[in-house]
Write a protein that holds these residues in place. Structure first.
Motif, PDB file in Angstrom:
ATOM      1  N   THR A 119      -2.541  12.961   5.460  1.00  0.00           N
ATOM      2  CA  THR A 119      -1.590  12.134   4.719  1.00  0.00           C
ATOM      3  C   THR A 119      -0.480  11.672   5.661  1.00  0.00           C
ATOM      4  O   THR A 119      -0.139  12.352   6.635  1.00  0.00           O
ATOM      5  CB  THR A 119      -0.961  12.914   3.549  1.00  0.00           C
ATOM      6  OG1 THR A 119      -0.206  14.023   4.059  1.00  0.00           O
ATOM      7  CG2 THR A 119      -2.032  13.435   2.604  1.00  0.00           C
ATOM      8  N   VAL A 120       0.070  10.520   5.356  1.00  0.00           N
ATOM      9  CA  VAL A 120       1.163   9.971   6.157  1.00  0.00           C
ATOM     10  C   VAL A 120       2.457  10.701   5.812  1.00  0.00           C
ATOM     11  O   VAL A 120       2.772  10.878   4.627  1.00  0.00           O
ATOM     12  CB  VAL A 120       1.323   8.465   5.877  1.00  0.00           C
ATOM     13  CG1 VAL A 120       2.533   7.900   6.615  1.00  0.00           C
ATOM     14  CG2 VAL A 120       0.056   7.708   6.258  1.00  0.00           C
ATOM     15  N   PRO A 121       3.235  11.169   6.807  1.00  0.00           N
ATOM     16  CA  PRO A 121       4.558  11.730   6.497  1.00  0.00           C
ATOM     17  C   PRO A 121       5.372  10.730   5.675  1.00  0.00           C
ATOM     18  O   PRO A 121       5.373   9.528   5.974  1.00  0.00           O
ATOM     19  CB  PRO A 121       5.172  11.955   7.881  1.00  0.00           C
ATOM     20  CG  PRO A 121       3.989  12.126   8.786  1.00  0.00           C
ATOM     21  CD  PRO A 121       2.935  11.197   8.246  1.00  0.00           C
ATOM     22  N   TYR A 122       6.046  11.222   4.647  1.00  0.00           N
ATOM     23  CA  TYR A 122       6.681  10.302   3.699  1.00  0.00           C
ATOM     24  C   TYR A 122       7.630   9.322   4.382  1.00  0.00           C
ATOM     25  O   TYR A 122       7.658   8.127   4.028  1.00  0.00           O
ATOM     26  CB  TYR A 122       7.430  11.088   2.605  1.00  0.00           C
ATOM     27  CG  TYR A 122       7.965  10.162   1.541  1.00  0.00           C
ATOM     28  CD1 TYR A 122       7.132   9.690   0.541  1.00  0.00           C
ATOM     29  CD2 TYR A 122       9.301   9.744   1.548  1.00  0.00           C
ATOM     30  CE1 TYR A 122       7.609   8.819  -0.433  1.00  0.00           C
ATOM     31  CE2 TYR A 122       9.786   8.872   0.589  1.00  0.00           C
ATOM     32  CZ  TYR A 122       8.927   8.415  -0.403  1.00  0.00           C
ATOM     33  OH  TYR A 122       9.397   7.546  -1.357  1.00  0.00           O
ATOM     34  N   HIS A 123       8.379   9.764   5.369  1.00  0.00           N
ATOM     35  CA  HIS A 123       9.358   8.874   5.999  1.00  0.00           C
ATOM     36  C   HIS A 123       8.704   7.784   6.848  1.00  0.00           C
ATOM     37  O   HIS A 123       9.379   6.851   7.291  1.00  0.00           O
ATOM     38  CB  HIS A 123      10.344   9.695   6.849  1.00  0.00           C
ATOM     39  CG  HIS A 123       9.740  10.270   8.097  1.00  0.00           C
ATOM     40  ND1 HIS A 123       8.941  11.393   8.085  1.00  0.00           N
ATOM     41  CD2 HIS A 123       9.808   9.873   9.388  1.00  0.00           C
ATOM     42  CE1 HIS A 123       8.552  11.676   9.316  1.00  0.00           C
ATOM     43  NE2 HIS A 123       9.062  10.772  10.132  1.00  0.00           N
ATOM     44  N   LEU A 124       7.382   7.876   7.039  1.00  0.00           N
ATOM     45  CA  LEU A 124       6.664   6.855   7.809  1.00  0.00           C
ATOM     46  C   LEU A 124       5.767   5.971   6.939  1.00  0.00           C
ATOM     47  O   LEU A 124       4.999   5.160   7.464  1.00  0.00           O
ATOM     48  CB  LEU A 124       5.808   7.527   8.896  1.00  0.00           C
ATOM     49  CG  LEU A 124       6.550   8.325   9.968  1.00  0.00           C
ATOM     50  CD1 LEU A 124       5.548   8.996  10.896  1.00  0.00           C
ATOM     51  CD2 LEU A 124       7.496   7.413  10.755  1.00  0.00           C
TER      52      LEU A 124
ATOM     53  N   VAL B 116      -5.674  13.532   1.630  1.00  0.00           N
ATOM     54  CA  VAL B 116      -5.520  12.101   1.903  1.00  0.00           C
ATOM     55  C   VAL B 116      -4.532  11.498   0.909  1.00  0.00           C
ATOM     56  O   VAL B 116      -4.236  12.080  -0.137  1.00  0.00           O
ATOM     57  CB  VAL B 116      -6.870  11.348   1.821  1.00  0.00           C
ATOM     58  CG1 VAL B 116      -7.847  11.854   2.879  1.00  0.00           C
ATOM     59  CG2 VAL B 116      -7.484  11.470   0.428  1.00  0.00           C
ATOM     60  N   ASP B 117      -4.058  10.304   1.249  1.00  0.00           N
ATOM     61  CA  ASP B 117      -3.109   9.594   0.381  1.00  0.00           C
ATOM     62  C   ASP B 117      -3.825   8.885  -0.760  1.00  0.00           C
ATOM     63  O   ASP B 117      -5.057   8.787  -0.801  1.00  0.00           O
ATOM     64  CB  ASP B 117      -2.318   8.583   1.212  1.00  0.00           C
ATOM     65  CG  ASP B 117      -1.425   9.235   2.253  1.00  0.00           C
ATOM     66  OD1 ASP B 117      -0.531  10.005   1.858  1.00  0.00           O
ATOM     67  OD2 ASP B 117      -1.634   8.982   3.456  1.00  0.00           O
ATOM     68  N   GLU B 118      -3.007   8.321  -1.660  1.00  0.00           N
ATOM     69  CA  GLU B 118      -3.547   7.691  -2.857  1.00  0.00           C
ATOM     70  C   GLU B 118      -4.318   6.407  -2.576  1.00  0.00           C
ATOM     71  O   GLU B 118      -5.094   5.938  -3.421  1.00  0.00           O
ATOM     72  CB  GLU B 118      -2.431   7.418  -3.869  1.00  0.00           C
ATOM     73  CG  GLU B 118      -1.420   6.354  -3.461  1.00  0.00           C
ATOM     74  CD  GLU B 118      -0.244   6.918  -2.689  1.00  0.00           C
ATOM     75  OE1 GLU B 118       0.797   6.240  -2.660  1.00  0.00           O
ATOM     76  OE2 GLU B 118      -0.364   8.033  -2.116  1.00  0.00           O
ATOM     77  N   ASP B 119      -4.149   5.801  -1.384  1.00  0.00           N
ATOM     78  CA  ASP B 119      -4.861   4.555  -1.074  1.00  0.00           C
ATOM     79  C   ASP B 119      -6.202   4.804  -0.393  1.00  0.00           C
ATOM     80  O   ASP B 119      -6.869   3.858   0.035  1.00  0.00           O
ATOM     81  CB  ASP B 119      -3.995   3.648  -0.196  1.00  0.00           C
ATOM     82  CG  ASP B 119      -3.646   4.277   1.150  1.00  0.00           C
ATOM     83  OD1 ASP B 119      -3.806   5.508   1.283  1.00  0.00           O
ATOM     84  OD2 ASP B 119      -3.201   3.544   2.046  1.00  0.00           O
ATOM     85  N   VAL B 120      -6.635   6.055  -0.310  1.00  0.00           N
ATOM     86  CA  VAL B 120      -7.909   6.400   0.320  1.00  0.00           C
ATOM     87  C   VAL B 120      -8.926   6.755  -0.765  1.00  0.00           C
ATOM     88  O   VAL B 120      -8.624   7.524  -1.683  1.00  0.00           O
ATOM     89  CB  VAL B 120      -7.741   7.583   1.297  1.00  0.00           C
ATOM     90  CG1 VAL B 120      -9.093   8.002   1.876  1.00  0.00           C
ATOM     91  CG2 VAL B 120      -6.770   7.208   2.404  1.00  0.00           C
ATOM     92  N   ASP B 121     -10.118   6.187  -0.654  1.00  0.00           N
ATOM     93  CA  ASP B 121     -11.197   6.466  -1.611  1.00  0.00           C
ATOM     94  C   ASP B 121     -11.864   7.780  -1.213  1.00  0.00           C
ATOM     95  O   ASP B 121     -12.600   7.842  -0.226  1.00  0.00           O
ATOM     96  CB  ASP B 121     -12.209   5.320  -1.594  1.00  0.00           C
ATOM     97  CG  ASP B 121     -13.327   5.502  -2.618  1.00  0.00           C
ATOM     98  OD1 ASP B 121     -13.398   6.579  -3.255  1.00  0.00           O
ATOM     99  OD2 ASP B 121     -14.135   4.566  -2.780  1.00  0.00           O
TER     100      ASP B 121
ATOM    101  N   MET C  16     -12.896   9.417   6.780  1.00  0.00           N
ATOM    102  CA  MET C  16     -12.909   9.540   8.242  1.00  0.00           C
ATOM    103  C   MET C  16     -11.896   8.579   8.873  1.00  0.00           C
ATOM    104  O   MET C  16     -11.278   8.887   9.903  1.00  0.00           O
ATOM    105  CB  MET C  16     -14.309   9.253   8.779  1.00  0.00           C
ATOM    106  CG  MET C  16     -15.332  10.319   8.433  1.00  0.00           C
ATOM    107  SD  MET C  16     -14.886  11.949   9.091  1.00  0.00           S
ATOM    108  CE  MET C  16     -14.994  11.640  10.853  1.00  0.00           C
ATOM    109  N   TRP C  17     -11.702   7.425   8.255  1.00  0.00           N
ATOM    110  CA  TRP C  17     -10.674   6.488   8.730  1.00  0.00           C
ATOM    111  C   TRP C  17      -9.294   7.127   8.632  1.00  0.00           C
ATOM    112  O   TRP C  17      -8.478   7.038   9.566  1.00  0.00           O
ATOM    113  CB  TRP C  17     -10.734   5.197   7.918  1.00  0.00           C
ATOM    114  CG  TRP C  17      -9.565   4.291   8.127  1.00  0.00           C
ATOM    115  CD1 TRP C  17      -9.387   3.384   9.140  1.00  0.00           C
ATOM    116  CD2 TRP C  17      -8.389   4.217   7.319  1.00  0.00           C
ATOM    117  NE1 TRP C  17      -8.180   2.748   9.005  1.00  0.00           N
ATOM    118  CE2 TRP C  17      -7.541   3.233   7.893  1.00  0.00           C
ATOM    119  CE3 TRP C  17      -7.960   4.867   6.156  1.00  0.00           C
ATOM    120  CZ2 TRP C  17      -6.307   2.906   7.355  1.00  0.00           C
ATOM    121  CZ3 TRP C  17      -6.729   4.533   5.617  1.00  0.00           C
ATOM    122  CH2 TRP C  17      -5.919   3.564   6.217  1.00  0.00           C
ATOM    123  N   ALA C  18      -9.031   7.803   7.500  1.00  0.00           N
ATOM    124  CA  ALA C  18      -7.742   8.472   7.342  1.00  0.00           C
ATOM    125  C   ALA C  18      -7.589   9.595   8.364  1.00  0.00           C
ATOM    126  O   ALA C  18      -6.508   9.784   8.939  1.00  0.00           O
ATOM    127  CB  ALA C  18      -7.616   9.025   5.921  1.00  0.00           C
TER     128      ALA C  18
END
Length: 499
Positions: free
Chosen positions: A469-474, A406-411, A419-421
């Motif tokens: 995780t979100v692809p960096y370009h998005l 997951v990305d850094e904004d996910v707890d 699960m949201w991510a």
């Protein structure tokens, strides 16, 4: 290396054994429940604690709750404690840190180890009372059963310590120990465990392996002991990590009946020898086919042939406390999972510094099967490194089955957020990486050819990376809605109104 964020001390109680740890919990509201209700060690203690604080993956309804002390156990004149580490908040309190920093605390101790020392028996509280053979462990100590299908009573928070018969190097590990007679225990070793390697060496020479089994310990000792290879290779003494956690050496004492050492401040110590070339069927007395509920949440299968420990003596403190654990649940997750998190952080940091922010070994996997990695991509060149971190995690902990990125904004400690991510930042066909045909942990019941034709033999699994995780370009298209920041003191005061 990853650095521990050092904060002002959170506690004033100095912990060096189980009793000082309990003293801290007594000062902490909601962390310890004490009962004088008469209970039976056979299934009833576990049945009660399921509802009080066992946690996932114990069958619902269950919850994360306080540790629990049973003062009145049928047929015995000693107390039984369960759930000491069955909460990350309580574990953090006992280690003088925060939930988010737990794995970093263990990583810091791993990097600043302190060797154990041996003290004379006069200074060892574990030898205040000594019982020599002949003795009957069944009437001396209330080994619990967790269910009515258990193979028998178990000591399942016994810390085995033994020494390599060739090198003298020591190891400590926790194994399930079934009471098989007045002075006999069976011991189950997952293949590859270090004390089992010592046993094999001793048995090859036709000799018994002396062991001590220490119970009722400083939580730091249990946590330090649960590190596994490759972080702690054969010959690595995990008690050094416990020393690093407390900034003081763990004290050992020579056993009274065998050539071994025990934890000097333990509540109870069983001394004995693993006999060469002798085996016993784990459920020889119950014939249920089961052992006890294991960390995945299922009843473990009874083993047909297990090594035998011949008890030589039992020592304990005055008015001892027997510490136990519910097979599955939050306590196992924290014992196994927090050292796993530290190991993953260490190896990933070595290969790609500054990108892995934190790790959580989720309770659904018992601290062994599932890890959630919080990864930060700072540039387009970081795309793909998150999956390399997952591969490194598998190398750091071979028993790991699933990695969720997951990305850094996910707890990572909030399952709903994870699960949201997985819902909004994951597409199954492009976000999933399968690694089939890899050996995993033998207690996963899905690892059979009957479950999947891709599995050629039991114990082999398909390891999986879920890249949420979100692809960096998005990145710019996946910013979470931001809310007005409010004074934390106002929020705190409002929440207090709920108490």
């Amino acid at each position: 290396m990853v650095k521990l964020n050092r904060t002002k001390s959170l506690t004033t109680t100095k912990i060096n054994d189980l009793r000082s740890a309990l003293a801290l919990l007594e000062e902490s509201p909601g962390q310890l429940l004490v009962t004088d209700h008469l209970v039976d060690a056979q299934a009833e203690i576990a049945g009660i604690y399921r509802y009080i604080g066992a946690g996932t993956p114990v069958i619902p309804p269950t919850r994360t709750g306080p540790a629990m002390m049973f003062n009145n156990v049928k047929g015995y004149d000693l107390r039984v404690l369960v759930g000491m580490l069955a909460s990350r908040q309580r574990t953090a309190l006992l280690l003088d840190t925060t939930v988010e920093q737990l794995s970093f605390k263990l990583l810091d101790a791993l990097n600043h180890r302190i060797k154990p020392i041996t003290v004379p028996s006069q200074q060892a509280s574990c030898q205040e009372v000594v019982h020599h053979t002949p003795l009957d462990i069944r009437t001396l100590l209330p080994a619990p059963t967790n269910t009515r299908l258990d193979a028998g009573p178990y000591f399942n928070l016994g810390l085995l310590r033994a020494e390599d018969p060739e090198t003298g190097e020591a190891d400590v590990t926790i194994h399930r120990l079934c009471v098989q007679g007045p002075d006999l225990l069976s011991v189950y070793f997952v293949p590859g465990r270090h004390i089992d390697q010592f046993r094999i060496k001793a048995e090859g020479n036709g000799r018994p392996l002396p062991v001590s089994i220490s119970m009722g310990l400083d939580p730091a000792i249990y946590l330090g002991a649960c590190f596994e290879p490759p972080t702690t290779p054969l010959g690595f003494d995990e008690l050094e990590i416990a020393g690093g956690l407390r900034k003081q050496a763990v004290e050992l004492v020579d056993c009274v009946s065998v050539k071994a050492k025990a934890i000097a401040r333990a509540e109870i110590v069983i001394e004995g020898e693993i006999l060469p070339n002798e085996r016993i069927q784990e459920d020889i007395h119950s014939q249920t086919g089961y052992a006890m509920p294991e960390f995945p949440g299922y009843l473990g299968k009874a083993q047909a042939q297990l090594p035998i420990i011949k008890i030589k003596a039992v020592t304990h403190r005055r008015n001892p406390i027997l510490q136990t654990i519910i097979g599955p649940g939050e306590e196992h997750t924290n014992l196994a999972g927090i050292p796993t998190e530290a190991s993953i952080l260490r190896l990933v940091e070595q290969s790609m510094p500054g990108r892995l922010l934190n790790v959580y070994a989720h309770s659904a996997g018992g601290g062994k099967y599932v890890a959630i990695l919080q990864f930060k991509k700072s540039s387009a060149k970081d795309e793909g490194r998150q999956r390399q971190a997952a591969l490194t995690a598998f190398a750091a902990f071979p028993e790991l089955k699933h990695v969720i990125l997951v990305d850094e904004d996910v707890d990572i400690f909030d399952t709903n957020d994870v699960m949201w991510a997985m819902t909004t930042r994951y597409q199954g066909d492009v976000s999933t990486v399968f690694i089939p045909g890899v050996r995993c942990h033998p207690l996963d019941p899905s690892q059979t050819p009957n479950f999947s034709p891709s599995i050629t033999q039991e114990g082999v699994s398909c390891k999986t990376i879920f890249d949420c995780t979100v692809p960096y370009h998005l990145k710019s298209e996946f910013k979470r809605a931001e809310f007005l920041e409010i004074d934390p003191q106002l929020i705190s005061s409002l929440l207090k109104q709920l108490d």
